[in-house]
Design a protein around this motif. Structure first.
Motif, PDB file in Angstrom:
ATOM      1  N   LEU A 198       0.840  -1.192   0.000  1.00 32.45           N
ATOM      2  CA  LEU A 198       0.000   0.000   0.000  1.00 32.45           C
ATOM      3  C   LEU A 198       0.877   1.245   0.000  1.00 32.45           C
ATOM      4  O   LEU A 198       1.962   1.263   0.587  1.00 32.45           O
ATOM      5  N   THR A 199       0.417   2.292  -0.663  1.00 31.09           N
ATOM      6  CA  THR A 199       1.132   3.561  -0.592  1.00 31.09           C
ATOM      7  C   THR A 199       0.964   4.153   0.804  1.00 31.09           C
ATOM      8  O   THR A 199       0.027   3.813   1.536  1.00 31.09           O
ATOM      9  N   SER A 200       1.847   5.039   1.182  1.00 30.02           N
ATOM     10  CA  SER A 200       1.771   5.675   2.504  1.00 30.02           C
ATOM     11  C   SER A 200       1.672   7.184   2.333  1.00 30.02           C
ATOM     12  O   SER A 200       2.288   7.766   1.435  1.00 30.02           O
ATOM     13  N   SER A 201       0.883   7.807   3.180  1.00 25.44           N
ATOM     14  CA  SER A 201       0.709   9.256   3.121  1.00 25.44           C
ATOM     15  C   SER A 201       0.858   9.852   4.513  1.00 25.44           C
ATOM     16  O   SER A 201       0.592   9.196   5.529  1.00 25.44           O
ATOM     17  N   ARG A 202       1.282  11.110   4.551  1.00 29.51           N
ATOM     18  CA  ARG A 202       1.451  11.840   5.808  1.00 29.51           C
ATOM     19  C   ARG A 202       0.928  13.263   5.618  1.00 29.51           C
ATOM     20  O   ARG A 202       1.137  13.869   4.558  1.00 29.51           O
ATOM     21  N   GLN A 203       0.273  13.771   6.635  1.00 26.59           N
ATOM     22  CA  GLN A 203      -0.282  15.128   6.567  1.00 26.59           C
ATOM     23  C   GLN A 203       0.074  15.922   7.813  1.00 26.59           C
ATOM     24  O   GLN A 203       0.037  15.399   8.930  1.00 26.59           O
ATOM     25  N   VAL A 204       0.388  17.182   7.598  1.00 26.16           N
ATOM     26  CA  VAL A 204       0.512  18.166   8.671  1.00 26.16           C
ATOM     27  C   VAL A 204      -0.505  19.257   8.374  1.00 26.16           C
ATOM     28  O   VAL A 204      -0.570  19.762   7.241  1.00 26.16           O
ATOM     29  N   GLU A 205      -1.311  19.606   9.356  1.00 21.58           N
ATOM     30  CA  GLU A 205      -2.371  20.595   9.139  1.00 21.58           C
ATOM     31  C   GLU A 205      -2.503  21.489  10.359  1.00 21.58           C
ATOM     32  O   GLU A 205      -2.362  21.042  11.508  1.00 21.58           O
ATOM     33  N   THR A 206      -2.784  22.742  10.115  1.00 18.96           N
ATOM     34  CA  THR A 206      -3.094  23.679  11.187  1.00 18.96           C
ATOM     35  C   THR A 206      -4.217  24.589  10.732  1.00 18.96           C
ATOM     36  O   THR A 206      -4.396  24.812   9.525  1.00 18.96           O
ATOM     37  N   GLY A 207      -5.008  25.076  11.695  1.00 18.19           N
ATOM     38  CA  GLY A 207      -6.133  25.898  11.286  1.00 18.19           C
ATOM     39  C   GLY A 207      -6.773  26.637  12.437  1.00 18.19           C
ATOM     40  O   GLY A 207      -6.364  26.518  13.607  1.00 18.19           O
ATOM     41  N   ILE A 208      -7.799  27.394  12.097  1.00 22.35           N
ATOM     42  CA  ILE A 208      -8.568  28.174  13.062  1.00 22.35           C
ATOM     43  C   ILE A 208     -10.044  28.031  12.744  1.00 22.35           C
ATOM     44  O   ILE A 208     -10.441  27.923  11.575  1.00 22.35           O
ATOM     45  N   LYS A 209     -10.864  28.008  13.786  1.00 20.39           N
ATOM     46  CA  LYS A 209     -12.316  27.959  13.652  1.00 20.39           C
ATOM     47  C   LYS A 209     -12.907  28.960  14.634  1.00 20.39           C
ATOM     48  O   LYS A 209     -12.478  29.036  15.785  1.00 20.39           O
ATOM     49  N   GLN A 210     -13.920  29.684  14.172  1.00 22.92           N
ATOM     50  CA  GLN A 210     -14.504  30.705  15.041  1.00 22.92           C
ATOM     51  C   GLN A 210     -15.984  30.881  14.752  1.00 22.92           C
ATOM     52  O   GLN A 210     -16.423  30.874  13.601  1.00 22.92           O
ATOM     53  N   SER A 211     -16.744  31.036  15.821  1.00 23.13           N
ATOM     54  CA  SER A 211     -18.166  31.346  15.745  1.00 23.13           C
ATOM     55  C   SER A 211     -18.402  32.670  16.458  1.00 23.13           C
ATOM     56  O   SER A 211     -17.961  32.859  17.603  1.00 23.13           O
ATOM     57  N   LEU A 212     -19.077  33.593  15.797  1.00 21.88           N
ATOM     58  CA  LEU A 212     -19.283  34.929  16.331  1.00 21.88           C
ATOM     59  C   LEU A 212     -20.772  35.243  16.450  1.00 21.88           C
ATOM     60  O   LEU A 212     -21.586  34.719  15.682  1.00 21.88           O
ATOM     61  N   ALA A 213     -21.093  36.097  17.389  1.00 18.62           N
ATOM     62  CA  ALA A 213     -22.461  36.607  17.544  1.00 18.62           C
ATOM     63  C   ALA A 213     -23.474  35.467  17.624  1.00 18.62           C
ATOM     64  O   ALA A 213     -24.479  35.454  16.915  1.00 18.62           O
ATOM     65  N   ASN A 214     -23.193  34.499  18.515  1.00 18.54           N
ATOM     66  CA  ASN A 214     -24.098  33.355  18.720  1.00 18.54           C
ATOM     67  C   ASN A 214     -24.373  32.587  17.432  1.00 18.54           C
ATOM     68  O   ASN A 214     -25.498  32.157  17.166  1.00 18.54           O
ATOM     69  N   GLY A 215     -23.333  32.413  16.634  1.00 16.98           N
ATOM     70  CA  GLY A 215     -23.463  31.619  15.420  1.00 16.98           C
ATOM     71  C   GLY A 215     -23.914  32.386  14.201  1.00 16.98           C
ATOM     72  O   GLY A 215     -24.056  31.792  13.124  1.00 16.98           O
ATOM     73  N   LYS A 216     -24.140  33.682  14.322  1.00 16.29           N
ATOM     74  CA  LYS A 216     -24.558  34.450  13.147  1.00 16.29           C
ATOM     75  C   LYS A 216     -23.443  34.553  12.114  1.00 16.29           C
ATOM     76  O   LYS A 216     -23.704  34.770  10.928  1.00 16.29           O
ATOM     77  N   ALA A 217     -22.214  34.415  12.575  1.00 11.40           N
ATOM     78  CA  ALA A 217     -21.073  34.389  11.664  1.00 11.40           C
ATOM     79  C   ALA A 217     -20.134  33.274  12.112  1.00 11.40           C
ATOM     80  O   ALA A 217     -19.822  33.156  13.298  1.00 11.40           O
ATOM     81  N   GLU A 218     -19.728  32.448  11.156  1.00 10.65           N
ATOM     82  CA  GLU A 218     -18.786  31.379  11.433  1.00 10.65           C
ATOM     83  C   GLU A 218     -17.761  31.330  10.304  1.00 10.65           C
ATOM     84  O   GLU A 218     -18.110  31.559   9.149  1.00 10.65           O
ATOM     85  N   TRP A 219     -16.509  31.027  10.669  1.00 10.42           N
ATOM     86  CA  TRP A 219     -15.505  30.902   9.630  1.00 10.42           C
ATOM     87  C   TRP A 219     -14.409  29.942  10.071  1.00 10.42           C
ATOM     88  O   TRP A 219     -14.179  29.740  11.260  1.00 10.42           O
ATOM     89  N   THR A 220     -13.791  29.318   9.084  1.00  9.08           N
ATOM     90  CA  THR A 220     -12.676  28.415   9.331  1.00  9.08           C
ATOM     91  C   THR A 220     -11.609  28.657   8.280  1.00  9.08           C
ATOM     92  O   THR A 220     -11.895  29.126   7.175  1.00  9.08           O
ATOM     93  N   ALA A 221     -10.375  28.337   8.631  1.00 10.08           N
ATOM     94  CA  ALA A 221      -9.272  28.408   7.677  1.00 10.08           C
ATOM     95  C   ALA A 221      -8.270  27.323   8.036  1.00 10.08           C
ATOM     96  O   ALA A 221      -8.116  26.964   9.210  1.00 10.08           O
ATOM     97  N   ALA A 222      -7.600  26.790   7.024  1.00  8.72           N
ATOM     98  CA  ALA A 222      -6.653  25.707   7.262  1.00  8.72           C
ATOM     99  C   ALA A 222      -5.502  25.784   6.272  1.00  8.72           C
ATOM    100  O   ALA A 222      -5.675  26.204   5.121  1.00  8.72           O
ATOM    101  N   LEU A 223      -4.325  25.369   6.747  1.00  9.97           N
ATOM    102  CA  LEU A 223      -3.151  25.175   5.916  1.00  9.97           C
ATOM    103  C   LEU A 223      -2.722  23.719   6.071  1.00  9.97           C
ATOM    104  O   LEU A 223      -2.779  23.172   7.173  1.00  9.97           O
ATOM    105  N   TYR A 224      -2.293  23.086   4.994  1.00 13.46           N
ATOM    106  CA  TYR A 224      -1.929  21.677   5.088  1.00 13.46           C
ATOM    107  C   TYR A 224      -0.798  21.340   4.126  1.00 13.46           C
ATOM    108  O   TYR A 224      -0.540  22.059   3.147  1.00 13.46           O
ATOM    109  N   HIS A 225      -0.129  20.232   4.414  1.00 14.24           N
ATOM    110  CA  HIS A 225       0.855  19.646   3.511  1.00 14.24           C
ATOM    111  C   HIS A 225       0.705  18.133   3.592  1.00 14.24           C
ATOM    112  O   HIS A 225       0.705  17.553   4.679  1.00 14.24           O
ATOM    113  N   ILE A 226       0.522  17.482   2.430  1.00 14.34           N
ATOM    114  CA  ILE A 226       0.368  16.027   2.361  1.00 14.34           C
ATOM    115  C   ILE A 226       1.427  15.478   1.420  1.00 14.34           C
ATOM    116  O   ILE A 226       1.643  16.019   0.327  1.00 14.34           O
TER     117      ILE A 226
END
Length: 700
Positions: free
Chosen positions: A505-533
């Protein structure tokens, strides 16, 4: 094979009658609170990114998306309905970074994070995954009867095993509930499309509940001889055997006759609007899929902190193809040359069992399990697929299937899989959550030739780990990082041939970092991520002997992803996502001793994005969506591209009465001529032309 006929809708009448009878009978008269434990997510949480919801796909520990150190998109049934997503792939390709690579040959397939196909993108229903036979996956195809769909991006091997490097897609069906309800849908639209669905749930006596969903559609498509049909029945039953022991059963039957269309040939190297409506397949072409599935699950709450469950699953699939699949335009003759008269049948039978224990006490949540399955796969074909013909570009007789090669059984494989897994979520304190997991998979494949060739036996192993940390810097904001590993087969495990049997089987590896945020009781939500596989051990040519294929190639991808959902005003919401993918082969030599190092893998766009503007009140709703997919290469040498495209969609809905919604779905408003994927360097599968569909939805 049982043929799929237009009378399928008639065969659903007993189910519809049963639903109607249950909705008016005394079966719903006795309602009590004594029932198996069923998790029901609030409908209001289907709006936005759903960061407060628990994930059932990215972890077996039901961690909220805000806490989870991974990238996950969640699409609720209400969101899919409001956008007019009438196919699962319509919904999936509106999530972050997922693009469609489906064709009649592979059923449904996607590209994510630089990796493509059903050996790198896993498709599941309720966490149960059919093994992929000869690169083909056929369901789930439509969203009727599903509560939500989750998409985990990046390696998911610690949860689901090999074949998950790019993404894992899980369609979670609507569960039986004791609150009685009925829903129905009917629609008509362009391409002479007719569709209808009905679903119901409610109590059975004092300790049980049921759910039934039935659906059927028919379309003539937007090309010549483009007819397609689809139908299914999904049933679920939940019963509280004792106060601490629950039984859940499900039984499903799905039949599909997809559009028999393998693409449109290029005219002087370009997509031709003049050939847009032409179908160059033969007149008696056939594609049919039939899937049956039964699942039984026992759940025992052994104590306040310990739950033990055992899930037994049985699946059987029959697939059939008979088509002329390759076309090229002869400029001098002004005619289309056809070849590859291909007839193939798959018979696949899979039985599996999952035994799992969960512990939830104090700061620790732990799950451990054992999975085992046996799969029998029989491949019948007419290799070497001879047959040729030439037809006029328009106004031609499509002819019939005429190949000199007989259809005969080719091989069978018997596959045994075993897996052990352990996952632990440890709350270091109120702000820090440490998630770790490990999994070991074993596969034994035995192949028997039905044509007198030598058989073989192959054993494969893989280990996967994941370690992630989530830091809640505020109650509604989290930062996370994770490292994970996974594996993919070099080809479908069930169809390994002698040449591939020596590969691991092939082998894979991932490094990932990110942020998640919910604002104003869920009226605004956003996420962002950076990764390398990075992925190693892909098949390449031996540099010292280009005539030999070896494992030694590698590819990698790195990228950035962002998604957001913002309530602009009480009735307005903006939803958007975007993905940037920088994928490349680090080491790959192909035929002719050609190095592909630095080239981008096929079917991978650098940029893809979605934007939706939604308006909704108690009486009306509207949505306007834009989908952009950047250019993709159709070959590893990067010599030919699929052009980038942008499509514009919309939907308008009116609540005629409190329980009746009339909705108009508009697709490809600008009537964009574009290729959604390629089938070869001389033919592209084109996207649908501009069309509209009117649906009426009823809830009680």
């Amino acid at each position: 094979m049982i043929p799929f006929r237009p009378t399928l809708a008639i065969s659903l009448r007993p189910i519809v009658a049963t639903i109607a009878a249950l909705s008016t009978s005394g079966a719903w008269a006795q309602q009590t609170d004594v029932m198996p434990t069923i998790t029901v997510q609030g409908e209001s949480l289907h709006e936005g990114l759903g960061l407060a919801r628990e994930s059932t796909t990215a972890s077996r520990l039901n961690i909220t998306l805000l806490e989870l150190p991974a990238s996950v998109d969640l699409l609720g049934a209400d969101t899919m309905q409001a956008r007019g997503d009438l196919l699962v792939k319509d919904a999936i390709t509106r999530t972050t970074g997922l693009t469609d690579t489906s064709s009649p040959g592979n059923g449904v397939a996607y590209s994510a994070r630089g990796f493509s196909g059903n050996s790198a993108i896993a498709l599941l229903e309720n966490g149960v995954r059919p093994q992929v036979g000869s690169g083909t996956a056929t369901y789930p195809a439509d969203p009727w009867g599903y509560d939500y769909i989750e998409v985990l991006r990046g390696p998911g091997s610690i949860v689901y095993g090999s074949g998950t490097t790019g993404a894992t897609i899980n369609a979670v069906r609507k569960a039986p509930r004791r609150t009685a309800s009925v829903e129905a849908m009917a629609g008509i639209g362009g391409g002479r499309t007719v569709r209808g669905g009905i679903g119901a749930t409610g109590p059975l006596g004092e300790k049980a509940a049921f759910r039934i969903d039935a659906y059927a559609d028919h379309s003539d498509g937007f090309i010549d001889r483009g007819q397609s049909r689809h139908g299914k029945i999904m049933t679920s039953f939940a019963y509280a055997l004792t106060a601490d022991l629950d039984l859940d059963l499900s039984l499903d039957h799905v039949e599909q006759k997809p559009q028999r269309y393998f693409g449109t040939p290029l005219l002087d190297g370009r997509i031709s609007r003049e050939l847009r409506d032409q179908n160059y397949d033969i007149g008696d072409a056939d594609i049919s899929f039939r899937d049956n599935k039964a699942i039984a699950r026992l759940t025992w709450r052994a104590g306040p902190a310990l739950t033990i469950s055992n899930e037994l699953a049985y699946m059987k699939a029959h697939r059939n193809w008979r088509n002329a699949e390759s076309y090229s335009y002869n400029t001098q003759a002004k005619a289309v040359e056809r070849n590859d008269y291909i007839a193939i049948r798959h018979e696949q039978e899979q039985a599996g069992n999952r035994l799992e224990a969960r512990w939830n006490a104090g700061a620790n949540r732990i799950v451990a399990g054992w999975e085992a399955a046996t799969i029998n796969f029989t491949h019948t074909n007419n290799a070497p697929y001879g047959g040729t013909s030439t037809v006029a570009a328009v106004g031609f007789n499509p002819g019939i299937f005429d190949s000199p090669d007989p259809l005969r059984p080719n091989f069978t494989t018997d596959t045994i899989t075993n897996a052990l897994y352990l996952e632990d979520a440890y709350s270091i304190n109120e702000a820090l959550l440490l998630l770790g997991g490990v999994r070991h998979d074993q596969y034994k494949v035995e192949r028997t030739s039905l044509l007198g060739a030598a058989g073989f036996s192959s054993k494969l192993r893989a280990n996967a780990v994941r370690l992630g940390l989530t830091w809640k810097v505020a109650p509604d904001t989290s930062l996370y990082g994770q490292v994970s590993s996974g594996s993919d087969p070099v080809t479908s495990l069930l169809s390994l041939n002698l040449a591939n049997s020596r590969y691991k089987l092939t082998s894979s590896r991932q490094v990932e970092t990110g942020i998640k945020q919910s604002l104003a009781n869920g009226k605004a939500e956003w996420t962002a991520a950076l990764y390398h596989i990075s992925k190693d051990d892909i098949i390449t040519r031996d540099p010292s002997n280009p005539a030999l294929s070896i494992q030694g190639g590698s590819q990698s991808s790195r990228g950035a992803e962002a998604s957001a959902s913002v309530a602009l005003a009480p009735a307005w919401r903006l939803e958007a996502n975007a993905a940037y993918t920088d994928a490349r082969f680090d080491q790959l030599i192909e035929s002719g001793n050609l190095s592909r190092a630095g080239k981008r893998p096929a079917d991978v766009p650098k940029i893809s994005s979605n934007l939706w503007l939604n308006y909704r009140t108690e009486r009306s709703r509207a949505a306007l969506g834009v989908r952009y997919v950047g250019e993709r290469y159709i070959d590893n040498g990067n010599t030919q591209t699929l052009p980038a495209y942008t499509t514009l969609d919309a939907s308008l809905g009116w609540s005629v009465k409190r329980n009746i919604l009339l909705q108009l779905n508009l697709r490809n408003l600008a009537d964009k001529l574009y290729a959604r994927t390629s089938y070869s360097d001389s033919q592209y599968l084109l996207g649908e032309r501009r069309h509209a569909e009117l649906t009426v939805q009823w809830h009680y």
